[in-house]
Design a protein around this motif. Sequence first.
Motif, PDB file in Angstrom:
ATOM      1  N   ILE A   1       0.843  -1.209   0.000  1.00 14.69           N
ATOM      2  CA  ILE A   1       0.000   0.000   0.000  1.00 14.69           C
ATOM      3  C   ILE A   1       0.875   1.255   0.000  1.00 14.69           C
ATOM      4  O   ILE A   1       0.597   2.227  -0.701  1.00 14.69           O
ATOM      5  CB  ILE A   1      -0.974  -0.014   1.204  1.00 14.69           C
TER       6      ILE A   1
ATOM      7  N   GLY B   1       0.533   3.767  -2.871  1.00 10.33           N
ATOM      8  CA  GLY B   1       0.054   5.094  -2.494  1.00 10.33           C
ATOM      9  C   GLY B   1       1.059   6.171  -2.791  1.00 10.33           C
ATOM     10  O   GLY B   1       0.709   7.269  -3.203  1.00 10.33           O
ATOM     11  N   GLY B   2       2.330   5.851  -2.600  1.00 12.76           N
ATOM     12  CA  GLY B   2       3.332   6.898  -2.651  1.00 12.76           C
ATOM     13  C   GLY B   2       4.014   7.100  -3.990  1.00 12.76           C
ATOM     14  O   GLY B   2       4.788   8.045  -4.127  1.00 12.76           O
TER      15      GLY B   2
ATOM     16  N   THR C   1       0.726   7.996  -7.651  1.00 11.88           N
ATOM     17  CA  THR C   1      -0.068   9.212  -7.397  1.00 11.88           C
ATOM     18  C   THR C   1       0.770  10.474  -7.616  1.00 11.88           C
ATOM     19  O   THR C   1       0.371  11.372  -8.367  1.00 11.88           O
ATOM     20  CB  THR C   1      -0.572   9.209  -5.939  1.00 11.88           C
TER      21      THR C   1
ATOM     22  N   THR D   1       0.637  13.029 -10.884  1.00 15.53           N
ATOM     23  CA  THR D   1       0.376  14.458 -10.664  1.00 15.53           C
ATOM     24  C   THR D   1       1.512  15.292 -11.252  1.00 15.53           C
ATOM     25  O   THR D   1       1.281  16.331 -11.877  1.00 15.53           O
ATOM     26  CB  THR D   1       0.226  14.761  -9.150  1.00 15.53           C
TER      27      THR D   1
ATOM     28  N   THR E   1      -7.042  10.530  -8.346  1.00 18.80           N
ATOM     29  CA  THR E   1      -7.753   9.403  -7.715  1.00 18.80           C
ATOM     30  C   THR E   1      -9.251   9.738  -7.708  1.00 18.80           C
ATOM     31  O   THR E   1      -9.805  10.107  -6.668  1.00 18.80           O
ATOM     32  CB  THR E   1      -7.260   9.162  -6.272  1.00 18.80           C
TER      33      THR E   1
ATOM     34  N   HIS F   1     -14.236   1.623   0.677  1.00 14.24           N
ATOM     35  CA  HIS F   1     -14.214   1.245   2.100  1.00 14.24           C
ATOM     36  C   HIS F   1     -15.400   0.338   2.393  1.00 14.24           C
ATOM     37  O   HIS F   1     -16.501   0.583   1.913  1.00 14.24           O
ATOM     38  CB  HIS F   1     -14.313   2.492   2.981  1.00 14.24           C
TER      39      HIS F   1
ATOM     40  N   PRO G   1      -8.170  15.975  -3.177  1.00 18.08           N
ATOM     41  CA  PRO G   1      -7.481  14.890  -3.897  1.00 18.08           C
ATOM     42  C   PRO G   1      -7.026  13.777  -2.975  1.00 18.08           C
ATOM     43  O   PRO G   1      -6.786  12.651  -3.423  1.00 18.08           O
ATOM     44  CB  PRO G   1      -6.275  15.606  -4.525  1.00 18.08           C
ATOM     45  N   PHE G   2      -6.894  14.080  -1.674  1.00 15.56           N
ATOM     46  CA  PHE G   2      -6.434  13.062  -0.720  1.00 15.56           C
ATOM     47  C   PHE G   2      -7.614  12.457   0.034  1.00 15.56           C
ATOM     48  O   PHE G   2      -7.431  11.786   1.045  1.00 15.56           O
ATOM     49  CB  PHE G   2      -5.449  13.696   0.271  1.00 15.56           C
ATOM     50  N   SER G   3      -8.835  12.723  -0.452  1.00 14.81           N
ATOM     51  CA  SER G   3     -10.061  12.282   0.197  1.00 14.81           C
ATOM     52  C   SER G   3     -10.264  13.038   1.519  1.00 14.81           C
ATOM     53  O   SER G   3      -9.695  14.124   1.690  1.00 14.81           O
ATOM     54  CB  SER G   3     -10.077  10.764   0.371  1.00 14.81           C
TER      55      SER G   3
ATOM     56  N   ARG H   1      -9.801   8.266   7.250  1.00 14.22           N
ATOM     57  CA  ARG H   1      -8.903   7.499   6.390  1.00 14.22           C
ATOM     58  C   ARG H   1      -8.310   8.356   5.280  1.00 14.22           C
ATOM     59  O   ARG H   1      -7.903   7.845   4.232  1.00 14.22           O
ATOM     60  CB  ARG H   1      -9.644   6.282   5.807  1.00 14.22           C
TER      61      ARG H   1
ATOM     62  N   CYS I   1      -5.677  10.314   3.064  1.00 14.18           N
ATOM     63  CA  CYS I   1      -4.352   9.806   2.691  1.00 14.18           C
ATOM     64  C   CYS I   1      -3.303  10.151   3.758  1.00 14.18           C
ATOM     65  O   CYS I   1      -3.073  11.325   4.041  1.00 14.18           O
ATOM     66  CB  CYS I   1      -3.947  10.418   1.354  1.00 14.18           C
ATOM     67  N   PRO I   2      -2.636   9.154   4.311  1.00  9.77           N
ATOM     68  CA  PRO I   2      -1.615   9.445   5.329  1.00  9.77           C
ATOM     69  C   PRO I   2      -0.355  10.077   4.731  1.00  9.77           C
ATOM     70  O   PRO I   2       0.468  10.616   5.458  1.00  9.77           O
ATOM     71  CB  PRO I   2      -1.308   8.073   5.936  1.00  9.77           C
TER      72      PRO I   2
HETATM   73  C1  HEM Z   1      -0.526  13.438  -5.091  1.00 11.94           C
HETATM   74  C2  HEM Z   1      -0.297  12.407  -4.320  1.00 11.94           C
HETATM   75  C3  HEM Z   1      -1.331  11.569  -3.613  1.00 11.94           C
HETATM   76  C4  HEM Z   1      -2.687  11.496  -3.790  1.00 11.94           C
HETATM   77  C5  HEM Z   1      -3.552  12.274  -4.773  1.00 11.94           C
HETATM   78  C6  HEM Z   1      -3.182  10.500  -2.852  1.00 11.94           C
HETATM   79  C7  HEM Z   1      -4.521  10.166  -2.705  1.00 11.94           C
HETATM   80  C8  HEM Z   1      -4.993   9.210  -1.837  1.00 11.94           C
HETATM   81  C9  HEM Z   1      -6.386   8.877  -1.649  1.00 11.94           C
HETATM   82  C10 HEM Z   1      -7.551   9.544  -2.354  1.00 11.94           C
HETATM   83  C11 HEM Z   1      -6.431   7.869  -0.754  1.00 11.94           C
HETATM   84  C12 HEM Z   1      -7.701   7.158  -0.249  1.00 11.94           C
HETATM   85  C13 HEM Z   1      -8.164   7.747   1.047  1.00 11.94           C
HETATM   86  C14 HEM Z   1      -9.397   7.025   1.523  1.00 11.94           C
HETATM   87  O1  HEM Z   1      -9.298   5.820   1.727  1.00 11.94           O
HETATM   88  O2  HEM Z   1     -10.441   7.624   1.644  1.00 11.94           O
HETATM   89  C15 HEM Z   1      -5.080   7.545  -0.359  1.00 11.94           C
HETATM   90  C16 HEM Z   1      -4.733   6.550   0.527  1.00 11.94           C
HETATM   91  C17 HEM Z   1      -3.444   6.237   0.855  1.00 11.94           C
HETATM   92  N1  HEM Z   1      -2.300   6.925   0.503  1.00 11.94           N
HETATM   93 FE1  HEM Z   1      -2.228   8.526  -0.710  1.00 11.94          FE
HETATM   94  N2  HEM Z   1      -2.134   9.978  -2.156  1.00 11.94           N
HETATM   95  C18 HEM Z   1      -0.980  10.605  -2.574  1.00 11.94           C
HETATM   96  C19 HEM Z   1       0.310  10.407  -2.096  1.00 11.94           C
HETATM   97  C20 HEM Z   1       0.661   9.482  -1.147  1.00 11.94           C
HETATM   98  C21 HEM Z   1       1.994   9.288  -0.602  1.00 11.94           C
HETATM   99  C22 HEM Z   1       3.209  10.139  -0.971  1.00 11.94           C
HETATM  100  C23 HEM Z   1       1.923   8.240   0.266  1.00 11.94           C
HETATM  101  C24 HEM Z   1       2.991   7.596   1.129  1.00 11.94           C
HETATM  102  C25 HEM Z   1       4.247   7.653   0.951  1.00 11.94           C
HETATM  103  C26 HEM Z   1       0.550   7.771   0.278  1.00 11.94           C
HETATM  104  C27 HEM Z   1       0.101   6.702   0.997  1.00 11.94           C
HETATM  105  C28 HEM Z   1      -1.218   6.309   1.072  1.00 11.94           C
HETATM  106  C29 HEM Z   1      -1.677   5.153   1.828  1.00 11.94           C
HETATM  107  C30 HEM Z   1      -0.784   4.186   2.620  1.00 11.94           C
HETATM  108  C31 HEM Z   1      -3.074   5.102   1.696  1.00 11.94           C
HETATM  109  C32 HEM Z   1      -4.023   4.072   2.282  1.00 11.94           C
HETATM  110  C33 HEM Z   1      -4.486   4.562   3.634  1.00 11.94           C
HETATM  111  C34 HEM Z   1      -5.522   3.641   4.289  1.00 11.94           C
HETATM  112  O3  HEM Z   1      -5.549   2.463   3.968  1.00 11.94           O
HETATM  113  O4  HEM Z   1      -6.285   4.150   5.094  1.00 11.94           O
HETATM  114  N3  HEM Z   1      -0.188   8.551  -0.575  1.00 11.94           N
HETATM  115  N4  HEM Z   1      -4.210   8.398  -1.016  1.00 11.94           N
END
Ligand code: HEM
Length: 300
Positions: free
Chosen positions: A97, A101-102, A105, A109, A165, A171, A230-232, A236, A238-239
């Motif tokens: 993940i 996720g990292g 995305t 962008t 995204t 969920h 964009p990160f919701s 939950r 985006c961490p």
């Molecule tokens: C422009 C960059 C990014 C965008 C647009 C983005 C967007 C998102 C979105 C929309 C979610 C879903 C949130 C939800 O479950 O409601 C998410 C989850 C997540 N993101 Fe990002 N993200 C970005 C960058 C990153 C980075 C840099 C990391 C880590 C290094 C990361 C790690 C994660 C993880 C681990 C989850 C799952 C969290 C969970 O299971 O609750 N993301 N992200």
Amino acid sequence: MASWESDVKTGDSRGMAKLYNIYPNVLKYIPGPHHKIKENFSFMADYVRKKMEINMKTFDINNPRDFIDCFLTKIEKEGKTKADIYNTDTLVMNTMIMFFGGTETVSATTRFTFLLLLKYPSITEKVYNEIDNVIGQRPPNFEDRFKMPYTDAFIHEVQRFADVTPLGLPHELTMDTEIRNYKFKKGTVFTSVLTGVHNDETQFKNPEHFDPKNFLDENGKLMKNESLMPFSAGRRICPGMTLAKIELFIFITTLLQNFTIKSPVPPEKISVAPVGCGIGHIPPTFEICLIPRTCSQEEQ
Ligand code: HEM
């Protein structure tokens, strides 16, 4: 690995992948290209599992080398009392993940950013001016954005417009739940339609057009808008949000500080429409010339 990841998100499946994301419990019984997503997931899980096994052989609790080692430390310390959270299966899933996720995305962008910079040279000029006036020759830092409202607004608008995204992540309810008098059964899958918010005409003027002014007030100051998500949102969210914001700002300003960008094709011929929408919006491939800004006009 990255191409596998991209393939997992867009797949050859694209539209089906999107449906699979929304209706996993139905689509799992229907044949089609979306099943490749599962195959690709297994491939990646195997890769991470092998990496974990290599780490285990040389693991030293006092010298963690990476995320896998930190998770192994947790398993060692808390694995007995919290076995459902800290075990080797959750290690593999969490590492995947983080990888998912990292990477794609931020990468998608950033690619959208440069595509949009090539498409709209007058906007690009304003970003260049701000970089030159505020940062100059020294390395950029994240605090610079407070003095760079146009660049900050530009990045906000990239995130709205690129909408990488569009449906967040699905969920599933872990228990029967009631929200605003609506009753939902355990197992119900929820999808946040982020794309609807990003294209909401009541929140953004001409949402189909790219315009950093969506995030600028009449005095040219950054104007936040809660409809940019964009990160919701919620627990939950985006961490990696803060890390992603830092990465985007530093990548973009550093590249523009050091390079003049040019497109081999005229801006009007550049398409900014995403090529795939499975789980993510993927920008089309494009050519870009990066010319060191130390070059003279003739060399450019
Ligand atoms: C422009 C960059 C990014 C965008 C647009 C983005 C967007 C998102 C979105 C929309 C979610 C879903 C949130 C939800 O479950 O409601 C998410 C989850 C997540 N993101 Fe990002 N993200 C970005 C960058 C990153 C980075 C840099 C990391 C880590 C290094 C990361 C790690 C994660 C993880 C681990 C989850 C799952 C969290 C969970 O299971 O609750 N993301 N992200």
